[in-house]
Design an enzyme around this catalytic site. Structure first.
Site, PDB file in Angstrom:
ATOM      1  N   SER A  94     -68.443 -23.253   9.463  1.00 28.63           N
ATOM      2  CA  SER A  94     -67.981 -23.417   8.080  1.00 28.63           C
ATOM      3  C   SER A  94     -66.522 -23.848   7.970  1.00 28.63           C
ATOM      4  O   SER A  94     -66.011 -24.009   6.866  1.00 28.63           O
ATOM      5  CB  SER A  94     -68.170 -22.097   7.322  1.00 28.63           C
ATOM      6  OG  SER A  94     -67.304 -21.114   7.868  1.00 28.63           O
TER       7      SER A  94
ATOM      8  N   ASP B   9     -65.028 -16.588   1.096  1.00 29.51           N
ATOM      9  CA  ASP B   9     -66.003 -17.429   0.384  1.00 29.51           C
ATOM     10  C   ASP B   9     -67.076 -17.947   1.337  1.00 29.51           C
ATOM     11  O   ASP B   9     -68.205 -18.194   0.941  1.00 29.51           O
ATOM     12  CB  ASP B   9     -65.298 -18.635  -0.268  1.00 29.51           C
ATOM     13  CG  ASP B   9     -64.437 -18.208  -1.453  1.00 29.51           C
ATOM     14  OD1 ASP B   9     -64.438 -16.999  -1.799  1.00 29.51           O
ATOM     15  OD2 ASP B   9     -63.754 -19.065  -2.027  1.00 29.51           O
TER      16      ASP B   9
ATOM     17  N   GLU C 177     -71.336 -16.125   4.003  1.00 29.11           N
ATOM     18  CA  GLU C 177     -72.747 -16.332   4.397  1.00 29.11           C
ATOM     19  C   GLU C 177     -72.873 -17.054   5.726  1.00 29.11           C
ATOM     20  O   GLU C 177     -73.845 -16.888   6.437  1.00 29.11           O
ATOM     21  CB  GLU C 177     -73.462 -17.180   3.340  1.00 29.11           C
ATOM     22  CG  GLU C 177     -73.610 -16.536   1.989  1.00 29.11           C
ATOM     23  CD  GLU C 177     -74.093 -17.576   0.980  1.00 29.11           C
ATOM     24  OE1 GLU C 177     -75.307 -17.617   0.701  1.00 29.11           O
ATOM     25  OE2 GLU C 177     -73.259 -18.374   0.496  1.00 29.11           O
TER      26      GLU C 177
ATOM     27  N   TYR D 156     -54.117 -20.586  -4.496  1.00 32.08           N
ATOM     28  CA  TYR D 156     -55.294 -21.328  -4.050  1.00 32.08           C
ATOM     29  C   TYR D 156     -55.571 -22.427  -5.071  1.00 32.08           C
ATOM     30  O   TYR D 156     -55.972 -22.140  -6.191  1.00 32.08           O
ATOM     31  CB  TYR D 156     -56.462 -20.351  -3.968  1.00 32.08           C
ATOM     32  CG  TYR D 156     -57.670 -20.826  -3.200  1.00 32.08           C
ATOM     33  CD1 TYR D 156     -57.951 -20.313  -1.943  1.00 32.08           C
ATOM     34  CD2 TYR D 156     -58.557 -21.752  -3.737  1.00 32.08           C
ATOM     35  CE1 TYR D 156     -59.075 -20.715  -1.232  1.00 32.08           C
ATOM     36  CE2 TYR D 156     -59.672 -22.163  -3.028  1.00 32.08           C
ATOM     37  CZ  TYR D 156     -59.932 -21.645  -1.776  1.00 32.08           C
ATOM     38  OH  TYR D 156     -61.051 -22.042  -1.072  1.00 32.08           O
TER      39      TYR D 156
END
Lengths: 582, 582
Positions: free
Chosen positions: B142, B206, B209, B479
C-alpha cells in the site's frame, strides 16, 4: 599553596556544591556499621594528595594545532596547564573517584579548549582533522560510564572540549513549547532561564546540578520525573551536531517520516560522532501545584503491583520512587535530625506495633515509596486521589507529606553520600537497567543475588538495594545500589568483580546494559550482547562514515578486540569470564 | 480469459476489499462537479487493459540464484509469472495507479518470493548476495512513496520479497502488554489475533486493511488514534531484521541507554538495510467504552485553538480530526443517503439560520471536527466532558454521535474515493507534513496557496483541503488533499508539478517532507534539505556498512545526483526548479 586533588569528589574542583552534613544524619553511621560491618577505626583518610605530587601522563602537544587554535580563539580558551588537564581526566564513576583520591591519573587530556560558539567548534574540529588531534566533548563532567576519559591508543594529542561557556537558552517559542538550548547549559542554569519565562524542561537527573543538556542528549539520560515528562530522547525535536563531516542539522518538527531518524543517530552518540552544540527541546508550563508524599508498602511486590496499576489506570504520578527493603533502610538512615524526630513520632512504638499487629507488616520487608503529583488544581486532586486509592488497595500505609518533602530537599544528595562512604573505605556504586513487567521481579531477585554473591566472594559483608523510578506501559527501570568495605587488597579489582556481576545479571536476565547511564568504556564489554553483532556493525558504520579519521572520542561505545581486558580485568580473569559467558 | 489489469486499484488484484458504493453518496458527484468543474462527458473509462496487452519490462533471471532458491524453498514460494510480477511492480501512489490503469509498466521485479520464516529470508539474502540479486521487501503493497518499485539501475535480477505468509502474532506477554508479531502481518489479521486476547495495538492508518506491521515500522507510519497510542516508532520495544550483514536483534526492554539506538536505525529504513521479520510492540487492553462525535467549528482557526487547548489541558481525545473548510465540504459530500437525511434534518434551514444569525457562522468557513473518546467509564466521561467544554468555549456546535459514527463506518473509504475520482479523469492525491504550533497556520495558508497556484498554472480549476489528525505537545501534522481535472496532455507531468509545489512549500516553510508516508523515491528529492548533507551522509554510511553490495531496495531514501530528474521532471524543468530553489 599545595592544592589537594583528592578534593575532587562528586563536585568538581572548586565547583559550588551542596554541603553534605553527616552530623545532621544521626542514623547514617550506625546504619553503615550495621550493614557493612564498618569499624570505627576503618575511617580511612586518603590524602591530601597535592597536585605537584601527581604524576600526570606525559603531555603530547601538536604545535601546528595549538598555533591554529590560538590564532582563531582567544588565549583564555586554550589551556594546557596541569590543573585543567587533571580536572578533565575523568568523569565521576566510582573508579574515577577511587583513582583521583589516590592521585592515580593514568590518563589525561593534553589540552582543554573552551569554545564559545558553534563557529569556534567548527574551527576546532577542522584543526583537529588537519593535525590528527583527538577531541573529547566534556559537558558537566558527571558521567559515570567513562565517556570522558582519554582512551586514545595511538599517542595522538588529545583535547578535552569543555562546553561550559555555551550555556544559554537561546530562544523559547512559547506558542509551541519549544526551547532552543546550547549544548553546554547545566541543569540549574537552564531551569533558571526557562522558569523565568514560565517553563520547565522537566528533566531532573540525580546529576542535575553538574550535568548539561548536550550531555543528557549524548547519553540518553533520564530524570526523576520521567514518568510525566519522558526520557531525554522523547524531548528532542531537533539538534545541531558539529562532526568531522560537517554540521548535522535537523528540523524542528514534532514528528517525521523522513527515513532513518538522524536525530536518533546523534542522541546517545556519546561524543563518538561529534559535538552537540544546540538542541530544540519540548518544554512545559510550570505546574500550578506540586506535592511530595511518602507511603510504606508491606513489601516490594505489593509496591510493584501498585505502580503497575497506576500505569494501567493512566494515573502515574510525576514521581513514583519505590525502594526495596535495602534502599528503604538506607533512606531511613539518611534522614536529618528533624526527620528523625518526625519518624520517631510517626514510626514510634505505637505505630510500629499497629503496623505489625494490625496490618501484619514485617518491618524488615517494608518498602518506602516517594510519590509526587503535580498539575493544575483539578488534575492534581484527581491524580492524588486515584493514586492514593490504588496504593491503599495494595496495602500501603500513608506517611504523609514530611518524608516526601525530606526527599525533595535532599533529592540531589545521594551522590554526595558516595564520597562520604568512600572517605571511610567503602566500595559503593550503582548499576541500572530496565525490563518488562513480566520479568521485573525475577530480574530483581537474580540481580540482587548475583551482586551479593560477588561481594561475599571478595571476603566482606554485602549491601545491595534497589529502587524503581522510571515506569513505562511495558515495564520499568531497576536501579541497584551496592556497597561493601574495601577488602584491603588496595586495587580496583574488587569493585570490577561486583560491577561485572551486576551487568552479567542484566544481560543474562534479558535486560539491557543501562537504562540511562550510557555505554562509555565501562559498559562496552556488554554492548555486543545487548544490540547484537549486526547492530554493533551498524554503529561502527556510522562512526567510520562520519569520522573516518577517528578523532572523536575514541574507545567509547565500540569495544576493542579484548573488551574485558580493556575494561580492567586481568588477562586470565577476563579469559575465564569469557569462557563462563560463552 | 482476458484479465483486466486496470482493476488494480487501491486494493490489489483479487484482494478482498470494501465495495465503494457511490450511488449511496448522492452528494458526491455534484460536489466534484462544483469543485473541479467536472462535466458529465468527462467520465473517462480507461481500459480494460488486459494482462496480455501489457508489455512487462524484459525479465532478468539469474539461474544460479533461482536454482538455489528452489532447492531451499518449496516450489510455490518462488514465482516468476507475469501476473505476480505485475502485482508487485508498484505501490499505490497516484503515479502508480495512473500508470497501471493505462497498462504502463515501465519497471517490475523479475521474480516474487514468499518466505515463510526468518530462516527462509536468511537463505534468500545469502543467495542474493552470492548471485548479486536485488531484493525489495514487500508488505501489504500500500506504500504511496514509491518504496516498492524496482529502481535498479545496473540490470541485476530483482526479487520482490513478499512477506504475506509471515502473518502471525507469535506471542502476547499479557503481563507486560507486549506482543511479538511477524513482519508480514496485515492490520486486520493482527487486530483479530490481538483482540481475541483482549488487546489492541491502537494503530489504524488509512491503509490499515492492506498494510503490515513490518511496513508500518519500515516507514514510520502513524494511525488515526496516534493521539492516544503514539506513532509506530513509539510502540516498538525490539525487532529482528535480516540484513546482508547478518540478523540484527535488539532486546525487548522498555527503554535503554545503550549508545546510538539501533532500533531507530531499523525503524524508517524502508527496506534499504534489510527485512524486518519480527517486532515486539507495546499493546493495550481493549477500552471499555468508545464513542465518536461530530462538531462544527466556526472556522479552522478556532478549531486549531480548541485542539491546542486540549493538548495543554492534557485531555486529548483518541481521535481529533479537524477538517478545514475544503475538507469539510468534501466530508459532507461523502456522506451516505441516511447521513444525508440526518444532515438535512440537522443542518436544515432552521439550524443553518440559527448558526448564521445567532452564532454568526459563515457557512463557507465552518470546519468539521470528528472526535473520539475511549477508556474506562470514568475516564471516558471525564475526557468527553473536558473536551466538550473546550470545544464549546471555542465556539463549536455539537453535531452529536451520527456524523462520528458515519466517519467510523467509512474510516478506511477515502483511498477508494481516489479510484472513483480517477475513473472520471481526476488528478488527486495527498501530501502531509508536520510543524510546531507557532508555524501551523502560516504553513497551512502558504501550502494551500502553493498547491492552488500550481494547479491553476496547469490550466484547470483547483481543489485543496487539509485536515489535522495527529497532535503533539509541540505541534501537529498537516494533511493536504488536492484534486483537479486532468488537463488533457495525457502525461504525469501535471501531477508532478502539483506534488512538487506541496513538498517545496513544506521545506521552504520549515516543515518536513512527510509526517508518516516515508521517503521512497517520491520524496527523495527533498531529503537532503530535510536532514542536511551531513545527516544524509550518516544514512549513506549505515547503508554502505550494512549492505556494501547494495542488494537491498536500491534507489530509495538516498537520492542520486539528479534527484528531480530521477523523480520524473524533464531535464530543463528540473534545472529550472533547482535554480529557483537555490
Amino acid at each position: 599553596m599545595r592544592e589537594d586533588v583528592s578534593q575532587m569528589k562528586w563536585w568538581g574542583w572548586g565547583d559550588e556544591h551542596t554541603e553534605f552534613d553527616a552530623s545532621d544524619k544521626p542514623g547514617l553511621m550506625p546504619f553503615i556499621s550495621r550493614a557493612l560491618g564498618l569499624q570505627e577505626e576503618d575511617e580511612q583518610v586518603v590524602g591530601p594528595v597535592a597536585l605537584e605530587d601527581v604524576e600526570l601522563p606525559s603531555q603530547v602537544l601538536t604545535q601546528g594545532f595549538l598555533d591554529e587554535m590560538r590564532s582563531s580563539l582567544r588565549e583564555d580558551q586554550v589551556k594546557t596547564g596541569d590543573k585543567e588537564r587533571l580536572v578533565h581526566s575523568y568523569g565521576k564513576s566510582f573508579r574515577d573517584l577511587w583513582r583521583i583520591r589516590r592521585g592515580i591519573v593514568d590518563s589525561s587530556p593534553d589540552c582543554v579548549i573552551y569554545p564559545e560558539s558553534e563557529d569556534d567548534i567548527c574551527a576546532l574540529v577542522k584543526a583537529a582533522l588537519a593535525h590528527d588531534v583527538v577531541l573529547i566533548p566534556f559537558g558537566g563532567g558527571s558521567n559515570i560510564a567513562g565517556c570522558l576519559e582519554n582512551r586514545e591508543s595511538n599517542s595522538r594529542m588529545v583535547v578535552s572540549l569543555d562546553m561550559k561557556r555555551m550555556d544559554r537558552v537561546v530562544e523559547v517559542d512559547a506558542d509551541s513549547c519549544v526551547a532552543r538550548i546550547e549544548g553546554g547549559t547545566p541543569g540549574p542554569v537552564m531551569e533558571k532561564q526557562l522558569n523565568e519565562q514560565g517553563f520547565t524542561l522537566g528533566h531532573f537527573p540525580d546529576s542535575f546540578e553538574f550535568s548539561t543538556v548536550g550531555g543528557w542528549v549524548a547519553t540518553r539520560s533520564a530524570g526523576m520525573q520521567s514518568d510525566k515528562y519522558g526520557k531525554i530522547e522523547d524531548m528532542v525535536l531537533s539538534l545541531r551536531m558539529v562532526t568531522p563531516s560537517g554540521v548535522l542539522v535537523t528540523r524542528t518538527v514534532p514528528k517525521s517520516s523522513n527515513g532513518i531518524d538522524v536525530n536518533h543517530i546523534c542522541i546517545g552518540s556519546e561524543g563518538i560522532l561529534g559535538v552537540i552544540t544546540e538542541v530544540s527541546m519540548r518544554v512545559h508550563r510550570l505546574p500550578e501545584r506540586k506535592e511530595f508524599y511518602g507511603y510504606l508498602f508491606p513489601d516490594f511486590e505489593s509496591g510493584v503491583r501498585a505502580v503497575r496499576e497506576c500505569v494501567d489506570a493512566d494515573c502515574m504520578p510525576c514521581i513514583a520512587r519505590l525502594n526495596d527493603p535495602g534502599k528503604t533502610a538506607l533512606s531511613f538512615a539518611f534522614k536529618s535530625k528533624s526527620g528523625e524526630t518526625f519518624f520517631k513520632k510517626l514510626l514510634g512504638k505505637a505505630v510500629k506495633k499497629y503496623l505489625s499487629a494490625v496490618k501484619g507488616f514485617d518491618m524488615d520487608k517494608v518498602c518506602l515509596m516517594i510519590m509526587a503529583v503535580e498539575g493544575d488544581s483539578r488534575t492534581f486532586r484527581r491524580l492524588r486521589s486515584q493514586v492514593h486509592s490504588i496504593y491503599k488497595k495494595n496495602g500501603a500505609f500513608k506517611l504523609g507529606i514530611s518524608p516526601g518533602r525530606a526527599f525533595q530537599k535532599s533529592k540531589y544528595d545521594f551522590p554526595y553520600l558516595r564520597d562520604f562512604a568512600m572517605d571511610r573505605g567503602v566500595v559503593c556504586d550503582v548499576s541500572e537497567t530496565s525490563t518488562v513487567w513480566s520479568n521485573l521481579l525475577p530480574l530483581y531477585y537474580s540481580t540482587i543475588k548475583s551482586i551479593e554473591e560477588a561481594i561475599l566472594s571478595t571476603g566482606v559483608q554485602s549491601f545491595a538495594g534497589c529502587h524503581i523510578s522510571h515506569c513505562y506501559h511495558t515495564g520499568t527501570s531497576l536501579y541497584f545500589t551496592f556497597a561493601c568495605m574495601e577488602n584491603g587488597k588496595g586495587t580496583i579489582d574488587q569493585y570490577l568483580r561486583i560491577k561485572k556481576a551486576a551487568e552479567d545479571a542484566f544481560l543474562r536476565g534479558g535486560a539491557t546494559l543501562s537504562h540511562h547511564h550510557a555505554v562509555g568504556y565501562e559498559h562496552a564489554p556488554w554492548i555486543e550482547d545487548d544490540i547484537s553483532e549486526t547492530g554493533l556493525l551498524a554503529v561502527r558504520a556510522i562512526k567510520d562514515g562520519i569520522d573516518p579519521a577517528g578523532v572523536m572520542n575514541p574507545g567509547k561505545i565500540l569495544p576493542g578486540d579484548r573488551p574485558l581486558e580493556d575494561w580492567g580485568l586481568a588477562e586470565d580473569e577476563a579469559q575465564e569470564s569469557q569462557e563462563a559467558g560463552s
